[in-house]
Design an enzyme around this catalytic site. Structure first.
Site, PDB file in Angstrom:
ATOM      1  N   CYS A  97       0.832  -1.081   0.054  1.00 38.21           N
ATOM      2  CA  CYS A  97      -0.003  -0.088   0.089  1.00 38.21           C
ATOM      3  C   CYS A  97       0.914   1.323   0.163  1.00 38.21           C
ATOM      4  CB  CYS A  97      -0.881   0.166   1.386  1.00 38.21           C
ATOM      5  SG  CYS A  97      -1.841   1.582   1.375  1.00 38.21           S
ATOM      6  N   CYS A 100       0.090   3.567   3.242  1.00 40.39           N
ATOM      7  CA  CYS A 100       0.528   2.864   4.439  1.00 40.39           C
ATOM      8  C   CYS A 100       1.846   2.437   4.399  1.00 40.39           C
ATOM      9  CB  CYS A 100      -0.390   1.864   4.894  1.00 40.39           C
ATOM     10  SG  CYS A 100      -1.956   2.211   5.034  1.00 40.39           S
ATOM     11  N   CYS A 111      -8.558   2.495   2.826  1.00 42.07           N
ATOM     12  CA  CYS A 111      -9.765   3.400   2.728  1.00 42.07           C
ATOM     13  C   CYS A 111      -9.174   4.952   2.893  1.00 42.07           C
ATOM     14  CB  CYS A 111     -10.609   3.048   3.849  1.00 42.07           C
ATOM     15  SG  CYS A 111     -11.794   4.533   4.136  1.00 42.07           S
ATOM     16  N   CYS A 114     -10.779   6.502   6.181  1.00 42.60           N
ATOM     17  CA  CYS A 114     -10.157   6.149   7.468  1.00 42.60           C
ATOM     18  C   CYS A 114      -8.497   6.331   7.528  1.00 42.60           C
ATOM     19  CB  CYS A 114     -10.587   4.690   7.814  1.00 42.60           C
ATOM     20  SG  CYS A 114     -12.096   4.342   7.737  1.00 42.60           S
ATOM     21  N   CYS A 117      -5.247   0.381   5.954  1.00 47.56           N
ATOM     22  CA  CYS A 117      -5.798  -0.605   4.944  1.00 47.56           C
ATOM     23  C   CYS A 117      -6.943  -1.476   5.612  1.00 47.56           C
ATOM     24  CB  CYS A 117      -4.525  -1.407   4.486  1.00 47.56           C
ATOM     25  SG  CYS A 117      -3.752  -0.779   3.134  1.00 47.56           S
ATOM     26  N   HIS A 124     -16.990   2.116   2.696  1.00 47.44           N
ATOM     27  CA  HIS A 124     -17.003   3.107   3.706  1.00 47.44           C
ATOM     28  C   HIS A 124     -18.414   3.776   3.915  1.00 47.44           C
ATOM     29  CE1 HIS A 124     -15.074   5.814   6.665  1.00 47.44           C
ATOM     30  NE2 HIS A 124     -16.092   6.464   6.161  1.00 47.44           N
ATOM     31  N   CYS A 125     -18.819   3.346   5.002  1.00 45.88           N
ATOM     32  CA  CYS A 125     -20.402   3.800   5.094  1.00 45.88           C
ATOM     33  C   CYS A 125     -20.457   5.093   6.034  1.00 45.88           C
ATOM     34  CB  CYS A 125     -21.054   2.642   5.998  1.00 45.88           C
ATOM     35  SG  CYS A 125     -22.809   3.028   6.221  1.00 45.88           S
ATOM     36  N   CYS A 131     -15.729   2.416   8.277  1.00 48.25           N
ATOM     37  CA  CYS A 131     -15.586   1.193   7.073  1.00 48.25           C
ATOM     38  C   CYS A 131     -16.441  -0.040   7.359  1.00 48.25           C
ATOM     39  CB  CYS A 131     -14.179   0.806   6.853  1.00 48.25           C
ATOM     40  SG  CYS A 131     -13.588   1.572   5.331  1.00 48.25           S
TER      41      CYS A 131
HETATM   42 ZN    ZN Z   1     -13.144   3.929   5.695  1.00 45.09          ZN
HETATM   43 ZN    ZN Z   2      -3.276   1.320   3.244  1.00 44.54          ZN
END
Ligand code: ZN
Ligand code: ZN
Length: 305
Positions: A97, A100, A111, A114, A117, A124-125, A131
């Site tokens: 990623c 990250c 995400c 957020c 990962c 994502h709600c 998430c």
């Molecule tokens: Zn999220």
């Molecule tokens: Zn990540």
């Protein structure tokens, strides 16, 4: 670049507040809906009082599920949980990623909201301000189910209450409908909202059932990829936990072991029958385990084609 980041940040803050407002509005509507059931307090029918208790019970359940969905870990990928064997193939599999700067399992997604990962991230709600991933999908599905049951109970209470009112009334239906009172307006408002929420929640619930059945997150569906294909029961246990059935109905932590080695497959690969590849990494008795790297590489090159 900085402008883009600022636009992204503003969008994120706007969505966050919109989601929170929607959630607060939902809870206000639910409490209002429960209050309107008190209009039938003097009813002769005992079923109405029983249904009011049922509606209250579903409200407590949906509230607990909502809190657990919003505040529990959706499945953040922690490097300390990555099996050593997977760390060994880290460079070979080479799926990092960029945000990250760490190894990302094939079924994980970063995400932006957020900034983490998330393993088996579904979406994502904004409504839940979290998430929906491998660890909290159970709470989210239960939240939708209890929300639907709560609305259906409210509708039943009002249907029975209104029918009883008309049956006991000596006046004709039309004159009753023509006189407008605050109570009548409130009942009409709640009924309309109930129908709206039935459509909205049923759609979300259907999407979740399809996702569990196909072992496919929303993000994977956009990419045309699937998790391994197995029976519905096995897929269901991956979300709700492998334990006694009554735990499936409660917002308790699902008993499950996250398998970061799980792979995603295109439809063509599924037809070729490579869906059990990820089992090899955990099965030390399997001779194929020795050739794990080759399997990973082979599968990776097939996915890239
Ligand atoms: Zn999220
Ligand atoms: Zn990540």
């Amino acid at each position: 670049m900085e402008d883009e980041n600022n636009i992204e940040k503003t969008k994120s803050i706007k969505s966050k507040y919109m989601g929170r407002t929607l959630l607060l509005l939902t809870h206000i509507l639910i409490v209002w809906g429960l209050y309107t059931t008190s209009f039938y307090e003097n009813s002769q029918l005992s079923i109405l009082n029983n249904l009011r208790v049922v509606a209250f019970f579903f409200w407590i359940l949906l509230l607990t599920c909502q809190i657990r969905t919003s505040f529990s870990d959706p499945g953040e990928v922690l490097q300390k949980n990555v099996p050593i064997k997977l760390q060994l193939v880290h460079d070979m599999y080479n799926k990092k990623c960029k945000k990250c700067n760490q190894w990302k399992p094939p079924r994980a997604h970063h995400c932006k909201r957020c900034n983490k990962c998330i393993f088996k991230m579904d979406h994502h709600c904004e409504w839940e301000n979290n998430c929906i991933g491998a660890l909290n999908q159970k709470y989210f599905v239960l939240f939708l189910i209890y929300m639907l049951l709560h609305i259906l109970t409210l509708l039943s209470i009002h249907s029975i209450g209104i029918s009883e009112y008309f049956m006991n009334s000596k006046r004709k239906i039309i004159p009753i409908l023509m006189t407008i009172t605050i109570k009548k307006c409130q009942i009409l408002g709640i009924l309309l909202l109930c129908f709206f929420f039935i459509i909205f929640v049923s759609q979300l619930l259907w999407d979740q059932i399809t996702a569990i059945n196909d072992n496919q997150t929303v993000i994977e569906s956009r990419q045309g990829k699937f998790g391994r294909q197995q029976s519905f029961v096995n897929n269901f246990k991956q979300v709700f936990g492998d334990q006694e059935w009554y735990y499936w109905l409660l917002p308790t932590k699902p008993k499950m072991k996250l398998n970061y080695a799980e792979l995603v497959y295109g439809e063509e690969l599924i037809k070729q029958g490579t869906q059990y590849l990820e089992d090899i990494i955990y099965d030390e008795t399997n001779p194929a385990s020795i050739h794990f790297k080759e399997f990973m590489l082979d599968n990776y090159s097939k996915q890239k084609q």
